[in-house]
Design an enzyme around this catalytic site. Structure first.
Site, PDB file in Angstrom:
ATOM      1  N   GLU C  85     -24.940  20.521   1.662  1.00 55.35           N
ATOM      2  CA  GLU C  85     -26.099  19.574   1.063  1.00 55.35           C
ATOM      3  C   GLU C  85     -26.876  19.068   2.135  1.00 55.35           C
ATOM      4  O   GLU C  85     -26.335  18.565   3.257  1.00 55.35           O
ATOM      5  CB  GLU C  85     -25.381  18.599   0.227  1.00 55.35           C
ATOM      6  CG  GLU C  85     -24.515  19.077  -1.026  1.00 55.35           C
ATOM      7  CD  GLU C  85     -25.442  20.037  -2.058  1.00 55.35           C
ATOM      8  OE1 GLU C  85     -26.596  19.549  -1.891  1.00 55.35           O
ATOM      9  OE2 GLU C  85     -24.887  20.830  -2.801  1.00 55.35           O
ATOM     10  N   ARG C  95     -24.407  12.287 -16.211  1.00 57.11           N
ATOM     11  CA  ARG C  95     -24.549  13.048 -17.099  1.00 57.11           C
ATOM     12  C   ARG C  95     -23.186  12.854 -18.019  1.00 57.11           C
ATOM     13  O   ARG C  95     -23.369  12.988 -19.457  1.00 57.11           O
ATOM     14  CB  ARG C  95     -24.498  14.431 -16.791  1.00 57.11           C
ATOM     15  CG  ARG C  95     -24.730  15.481 -18.243  1.00 57.11           C
ATOM     16  CD  ARG C  95     -24.942  17.003 -17.610  1.00 57.11           C
ATOM     17  NE  ARG C  95     -23.933  17.521 -17.028  1.00 57.11           N
ATOM     18  CZ  ARG C  95     -22.764  18.035 -17.807  1.00 57.11           C
ATOM     19  NH1 ARG C  95     -22.878  18.140 -18.896  1.00 57.11           N
ATOM     20  NH2 ARG C  95     -21.871  18.144 -16.790  1.00 57.11           N
ATOM     21  N   CYS C 148     -20.335  13.561  -6.551  1.00 54.30           N
ATOM     22  CA  CYS C 148     -20.468  14.113  -5.377  1.00 54.30           C
ATOM     23  C   CYS C 148     -21.515  13.596  -4.233  1.00 54.30           C
ATOM     24  O   CYS C 148     -21.345  13.226  -3.136  1.00 54.30           O
ATOM     25  CB  CYS C 148     -20.857  15.756  -5.245  1.00 54.30           C
ATOM     26  SG  CYS C 148     -19.554  16.604  -6.474  1.00 54.30           S
ATOM     27  N   HIS C 172     -20.493  21.947  -1.597  1.00 50.85           N
ATOM     28  CA  HIS C 172     -20.027  22.175  -2.993  1.00 50.85           C
ATOM     29  C   HIS C 172     -19.409  23.527  -3.114  1.00 50.85           C
ATOM     30  O   HIS C 172     -19.854  24.608  -2.361  1.00 50.85           O
ATOM     31  CB  HIS C 172     -21.405  22.241  -3.868  1.00 50.85           C
ATOM     32  CG  HIS C 172     -21.541  20.846  -4.583  1.00 50.85           C
ATOM     33  ND1 HIS C 172     -22.669  20.254  -4.227  1.00 50.85           N
ATOM     34  CD2 HIS C 172     -20.914  20.410  -5.450  1.00 50.85           C
ATOM     35  CE1 HIS C 172     -22.437  19.002  -4.997  1.00 50.85           C
ATOM     36  NE2 HIS C 172     -21.515  19.117  -5.779  1.00 50.85           N
TER      37      HIS C 172
END
Lengths: 222, 222, 222, 222
Positions: C85, C95, C148, C172
């Protein structure tokens, strides 16, 4: 009552595609907006897919027109929906050279700029309205590191340093059906969206932005 | 001169979807075909997503109307283009129960039928014309093992055993944008296609089929 | 010579998955690192998928251990490769509720924090080495807005405000094959990666980070 | 007791890929099978990706070895799991030329052959066992129209016309991780599977086929 001044930008074609749907949307908007949003004043511009020229053109437009609202748009080949971008990051990292052959790798857009700006469009309300209107849409957390992120960052940096535009953000759009119809790929045919829905998406985005204009900055993402 | 008799079928909704685009296409076709193909006679029918009822309804239509051409259509959620199916196989193998709760596993459609029939529509010419018309399209080598494959097989079995329809085949269509706009998925938003392009795809399919009707059977896939 | 102090974090399972590959990787690392990187000191930790508890646990670890390097890891169901990342953004937008039922919407992680931090791992060198080692890998420009991104931001905020860890970033990882083997989906089976390759990816990431440790901060992304 | 005679085939590389995982699997099998399935006799062969040569080589093998079981394997770039193919169709329709430059379009494999053969491997039991073993797997309803479908059809045609092999079918495998690690694509990195899992998939397929060998032909797909 004064009219809101809106600037909408699209991009020229790039990367092997002969058309850029964001350009076509921008070209169709003036006629549509005149009918559907008589209370706004619209300028549209097509930006070159070239870092230096795009910046010059955009800054000149911002400084002369001083728009209240900026909606920039660009193509993201491979998505099946429009995105409202949440964040622009202070980096240029180009997978391919721009149309002038310039390919910056991991360089900042503004040396003294912050790492990122958040969109000041009401992206959650826009995505909600788009979906209710039957248009596949999603908030996206990255506008990439090519020219899309770049113009989004520049407009938000203008806002932060000069005070205009008050509201600014970015919409990515998919390929057009006629573009994917001619793709020859081992891995299948990428998704697309009709021009009609893309134009509607841009209009809805502007309408929701104008409706929410006075809500204030505290909950700008909602 | 006698008119070609055409039967176009769509399906009712199933599997959690409130709409089936194939039904909507079929409902729009009569008006369009009357204008664009005055030399043909069109019947349309919406089939239930139920093995037994669909077979009864389709056979009754075939035996009474004795069409020259059959185009059946159905939904394939997840594709980004229309498909012209190449082959129907003699099997029913249902991932989910049909709308009457019937879920055959690895059963033949006709015990004495051949393992497969090839489409007798000019699928390559159709896909070529669709792409030239800006509609993403592809030949597909499987219509699955649910009701789509089933009605395709039944119509081709009627042709083989009774002589009608002369030309018969299947088109899968994607979800509509308004259907994908409401999908909540961990893995993203599936592709879609506008109703306008789906209707155009059906009309182009029928036009190319009529144009090629007399080419003969030797190269029916071209 | 003093040993580099490294902290590697994984996450507990969440969101309907019974296993989290990032946890399994973290559990396998101590034995592997002892053999392959005798010049480092490793601590590993499994963080809860709960905003408040994860922050408490991570900050306690950082403040007590004061690691030179932090590599945090998490699951991104649906990708086919590992990501390094590039950026963590100052937002929590969930979410789904976390494992404690908390679901923040558009809230900052630190009210006074900057909008974003860039990874201080040499992400480009890491991805290059991973690919050369036969492991599918990519730089990613978003770590999402769930836990994350959250732990990546917190570690980088510690670096900015307290000076440790010097190098910090996020990887990830995809689902494991045994997880996708049991997925029942209308839209197919998501990609996966073997545990062996995931563990190798973590080790390579740490090796390249140690190799590049003294290169200085000017080109930290390279 | 007589040993079952098994033939496993893979393919040479083609289409720009320097390796074909099906070849590598086939090369690893003899040593594995000798240990794990001492009650069988195994031959392996690597077929050229060339219509004419592949047919000659396969027919020669079938006629001389007269295997009880044939498992053919090939690469399907882009899938994330292994497939057990359900059906082979009597057509050659090549998107790209084969390695000898031959590119048949819509030609039958055997002029007098049936339109399709169903696999005579217990594909449902195999997929069930693969999933239980943690290997992503699916029944597939098309083996395409290139060489994979071709060799599957030829072996099943031999069975139908000459009586051997008794059981025959096809497994498609994904790309290897080291192959996708070097893909440069606008549309992302395709899925992959470890060689270890592919080899296990082939062994499990053979084991289940041997276990089910005496079940009879009535429910061969179960």
């Amino acid at each position: 009552m004064e009219k809101y001044k809106i600037l909408v930008t699209g991009f020229e074609p790039f990367g092997g595609y002969k058309q850029n749907p964001s350009q076509i949307i921008a070209e169709h908007l003036p006629e549509k907006i005149e009918k559907e949003m008589p209370n706004v004043e619209l300028q549209t511009a097509i930006l070159p897919v070239a870092y230096k020229k795009a910046k010059d053109k955009l800054l000149t437009l911002l400084d002369s027109y001083k728009p209240d609202i900026v909606l920039s748009m660009g193509l993201w080949a491979g998505i099946s929906y429009v995105t409202m971008e949440r964040v622009a990051v202070n980096i240029m990292d180009a997978r391919i050279p721009d149309n002038d052959g310039y390919q910056p790798i991991d360089e900042p857009i503004y040396t003294e700029g912050p790492n990122a700006y958040f969109s000041t469009l009401p992206i959650k309300s826009i995505v909600k309205r788009l979906k209710e209107s039957g248009i596949p849409a999603s908030v996206s957390n990255t506008a990439g590191t090519f020219l899309c992120n770049y113009v989004m960052y520049i407009a938000l940096h203008s806002r932060a340093t000069k005070g205009y535009p008050r509201r600014s953000g970015y919409m990515h759009v998919p390929l057009l059906p006629e573009q994917t119809a001619s793709v020859k790929s081992e891995f299948g045919i990428p998704p697309s969206m009709s021009l009609e829905n893309m134009i509607r998406a841009a209009i809805i985005t502007l309408k929701v932005t104008v409706e929410k204009f006075y809500v204030g900055d505290e909950k700008i993402l909602l």
